[in-house]
Write a protein that holds these residues in place. Structure first.
Motif, PDB file in Angstrom:
ATOM      1  N   PHE A   1      19.603  14.059  16.737  1.00 22.06           N
ATOM      2  CA  PHE A   1      18.600  15.119  16.455  1.00 22.06           C
ATOM      3  C   PHE A   1      17.218  14.743  17.284  1.00 22.06           C
ATOM      4  O   PHE A   1      16.865  13.694  16.773  1.00 22.06           O
ATOM      5  CB  PHE A   1      18.433  15.568  15.173  1.00 22.06           C
ATOM      6  N   ILE A   2      16.812  15.838  18.099  1.00 23.88           N
ATOM      7  CA  ILE A   2      15.638  15.283  19.007  1.00 23.88           C
ATOM      8  C   ILE A   2      14.595  16.226  18.342  1.00 23.88           C
ATOM      9  O   ILE A   2      14.912  17.356  18.304  1.00 23.88           O
ATOM     10  CB  ILE A   2      16.021  15.826  20.475  1.00 23.88           C
ATOM     11  N   THR A   3      13.601  15.557  18.190  1.00 27.36           N
ATOM     12  CA  THR A   3      12.510  16.454  17.767  1.00 27.36           C
ATOM     13  C   THR A   3      11.056  15.772  17.937  1.00 27.36           C
ATOM     14  O   THR A   3      10.854  14.572  18.217  1.00 27.36           O
ATOM     15  CB  THR A   3      12.514  16.513  15.926  1.00 27.36           C
TER      16      THR A   3
ATOM     17  N   PHE B   1      18.006  10.266  14.271  1.00 32.17           N
ATOM     18  CA  PHE B   1      16.690  10.948  14.652  1.00 32.17           C
ATOM     19  C   PHE B   1      16.034  10.284  15.613  1.00 32.17           C
ATOM     20  O   PHE B   1      15.655   9.213  15.377  1.00 32.17           O
ATOM     21  CB  PHE B   1      15.940  11.403  13.226  1.00 32.17           C
ATOM     22  N   ILE B   2      15.444  11.194  16.662  1.00 34.18           N
ATOM     23  CA  ILE B   2      14.851  10.698  17.721  1.00 34.18           C
ATOM     24  C   ILE B   2      13.556  11.422  17.858  1.00 34.18           C
ATOM     25  O   ILE B   2      13.494  12.780  18.053  1.00 34.18           O
ATOM     26  CB  ILE B   2      15.725  10.804  19.267  1.00 34.18           C
ATOM     27  N   GLY B   3      12.595  10.739  17.793  1.00 35.68           N
ATOM     28  CA  GLY B   3      11.147  11.377  17.971  1.00 35.68           C
ATOM     29  C   GLY B   3      10.626  11.415  19.234  1.00 35.68           C
ATOM     30  O   GLY B   3      10.692  10.199  19.841  1.00 35.68           O
ATOM     31  N   VAL B   4      10.213  12.432  19.834  1.00 40.92           N
ATOM     32  CA  VAL B   4       9.749  12.257  21.250  1.00 40.92           C
ATOM     33  C   VAL B   4       8.087  12.394  21.068  1.00 40.92           C
ATOM     34  O   VAL B   4       7.749  13.356  20.198  1.00 40.92           O
ATOM     35  CB  VAL B   4      10.319  13.339  22.196  1.00 40.92           C
ATOM     36  N   THR B   5       7.397  11.904  21.897  1.00 40.33           N
ATOM     37  CA  THR B   5       5.988  12.151  21.971  1.00 40.33           C
ATOM     38  C   THR B   5       5.687  13.546  22.414  1.00 40.33           C
ATOM     39  O   THR B   5       6.386  14.019  23.332  1.00 40.33           O
ATOM     40  CB  THR B   5       5.223  11.069  23.068  1.00 40.33           C
ATOM     41  N   ARG B   6       4.495  13.941  22.119  1.00 44.94           N
ATOM     42  CA  ARG B   6       3.968  15.288  22.494  1.00 44.94           C
ATOM     43  C   ARG B   6       2.489  15.236  22.467  1.00 44.94           C
ATOM     44  O   ARG B   6       2.121  14.795  21.433  1.00 44.94           O
ATOM     45  CB  ARG B   6       4.370  16.420  21.648  1.00 44.94           C
ATOM     46  N   PRO B   7       2.023  15.759  23.721  1.00 43.67           N
ATOM     47  CA  PRO B   7       0.357  15.485  23.415  1.00 43.67           C
ATOM     48  C   PRO B   7      -0.205  16.185  22.679  1.00 43.67           C
ATOM     49  O   PRO B   7       0.122  17.386  21.881  1.00 43.67           O
ATOM     50  CB  PRO B   7       0.047  16.486  24.980  1.00 43.67           C
ATOM     51  N   GLY B   8      -1.152  15.376  21.964  1.00 41.21           N
ATOM     52  CA  GLY B   8      -1.826  16.037  20.749  1.00 41.21           C
ATOM     53  C   GLY B   8      -1.330  15.587  19.294  1.00 41.21           C
ATOM     54  O   GLY B   8      -2.190  15.695  18.466  1.00 41.21           O
ATOM     55  N   PHE B   9      -0.053  14.946  19.390  1.00 45.75           N
ATOM     56  CA  PHE B   9       0.413  14.691  18.419  1.00 45.75           C
ATOM     57  C   PHE B   9       0.927  12.937  18.297  1.00 45.75           C
ATOM     58  O   PHE B   9       1.411  12.668  19.305  1.00 45.75           O
ATOM     59  CB  PHE B   9       1.649  15.449  18.014  1.00 45.75           C
ATOM     60  N   HIS B  10       0.394  12.446  17.470  1.00 49.16           N
ATOM     61  CA  HIS B  10       0.630  10.819  17.453  1.00 49.16           C
ATOM     62  C   HIS B  10       1.757  10.360  16.532  1.00 49.16           C
ATOM     63  O   HIS B  10       1.637  10.353  15.622  1.00 49.16           O
ATOM     64  CB  HIS B  10      -0.736  10.111  17.397  1.00 49.16           C
TER      65      HIS B  10
END
Ligand code: ATP
Ligand code: MG
Length: 244
Positions: free
Chosen positions: A113-115, A138-147
């Motif tokens: 699951f990619i989120t 579970f795979i967490g990906v970076t997202r600008p503005g969220f650390h």
């Protein structure tokens, strides 16, 4: 670290990218593609959510529009597909239901699951989340503005991946359409055309000048999602999964 049960390879390795996709944009596509490459996935299934009660202060576009935009955006990639499980189930989408349905349809596949960082901390902070981790990695990906570092993740159950930063959000895309600004190159070409053809997000033009007319709102403030509002129910944040 990959949990031992995930090392045993059974059938295909399938990424699951859930989202409202209102509209789908290149941030979603790059994240899916990057994780697909890094984790050797055979396929990434995009799963647009069913119709939520209400997301933030706005109406979410009809599921069929969001589903079709997702199909248009992913059609050219042979490793991308779109599932209707959440759209067809209807109502607000819980990740546990998405994964259970996909697992039932593909019992031999290993699910990933990619989120994004913003959504991940909400999902894994659900207290009864053990079943989620049995169904998927579970795979967490970076997202600008969220650390990701701030996400307070339980150890060993998620992999964190840096994806090329694309500061794109659906909120910003809707906002742009509402203001008459272009969304070319933020979303796939076919999605630009679909938005135009169906007249999506034009509502925002009226709302932008009435409800949200605060001239002092900081730039990009509209991109911050304050979480779902669930009328008639007051779940304890960590005792029940929050719908996506
Ligand atoms: P909205 O602004 O309406 O919340 P969104 O851009 O966050 O839309 P969603 O459909 O809510 O899009 O997101 C689906 C998934 O994609 C979530 O896990 C989210 O964290 C992730 N995601 C969204 N935008 C990006 C991006 N630019 N980079 C990486 N991941 C993203
Ligand atoms: Mg979001």
């Amino acid at each position: 670290m990959v949990p031992a049960r995930l090392v045993r390879v059974a059938g295909k390795r399938v990424g699951v990218m859930g989202g409202t996709f209102d509209p789908i944009h290149h941030g979603h596509l790059v994240a899916a593609s990057e994780v697909g490459g890094l984790f050797g996935l055979d396929e990434v299934v995009f799963v647009p959510t069913g119709q939520p009660w209400q997301k933030s202060e706005r109406e979410v576009s009809p599921p069929e529009d969001r589903y079709l935009m997702t199909v248009i955006a992913t059609a050219s990639n042979p490793r991308f597909s779109v599932s209707r499980v959440d759209v067809d189930r209807g109502g607000p989408t819980y990740t546990i239901d998405t994964l259970s349905d996909l697992h039932r349809q593909r019992p031999d596949s290993e699910l990933f699951f990619i989120t994004g960082a913003d959504a991940l901390s909400q999902i894994v902070s659900w207290r009864d989340n053990q079943r989620l981790f049995e169904l998927a990695h579970f795979i967490g990906v970076t997202r600008p503005g969220f650390h990701l570092a701030d996400a307070h993740l339980p150890e060993g159950v998620v992999s964190l991946v840096e994806v090329p930063a694309l500061a794109i959000s659906s909120t910003d895309c809707r906002d742009r359409v509402g203001r008459g600004m272009p969304v070319w190159y933020l979303v796939p070409d076919g999605v630009v055309q679909y938005i135009e053809k169906r007249g999506l997000y034009r509502e925002g033009r009226r709302r932008a000048t009435s409800d949200h007319g605060s001239p002092n709102a900081p730039e990009g403030a509209a991109a911050l999602w304050t979480g779902p509002s669930v009328p008639g129910s007051t779940p304890t944040p960590d005792s029940q999964e929050v719908p996506r």
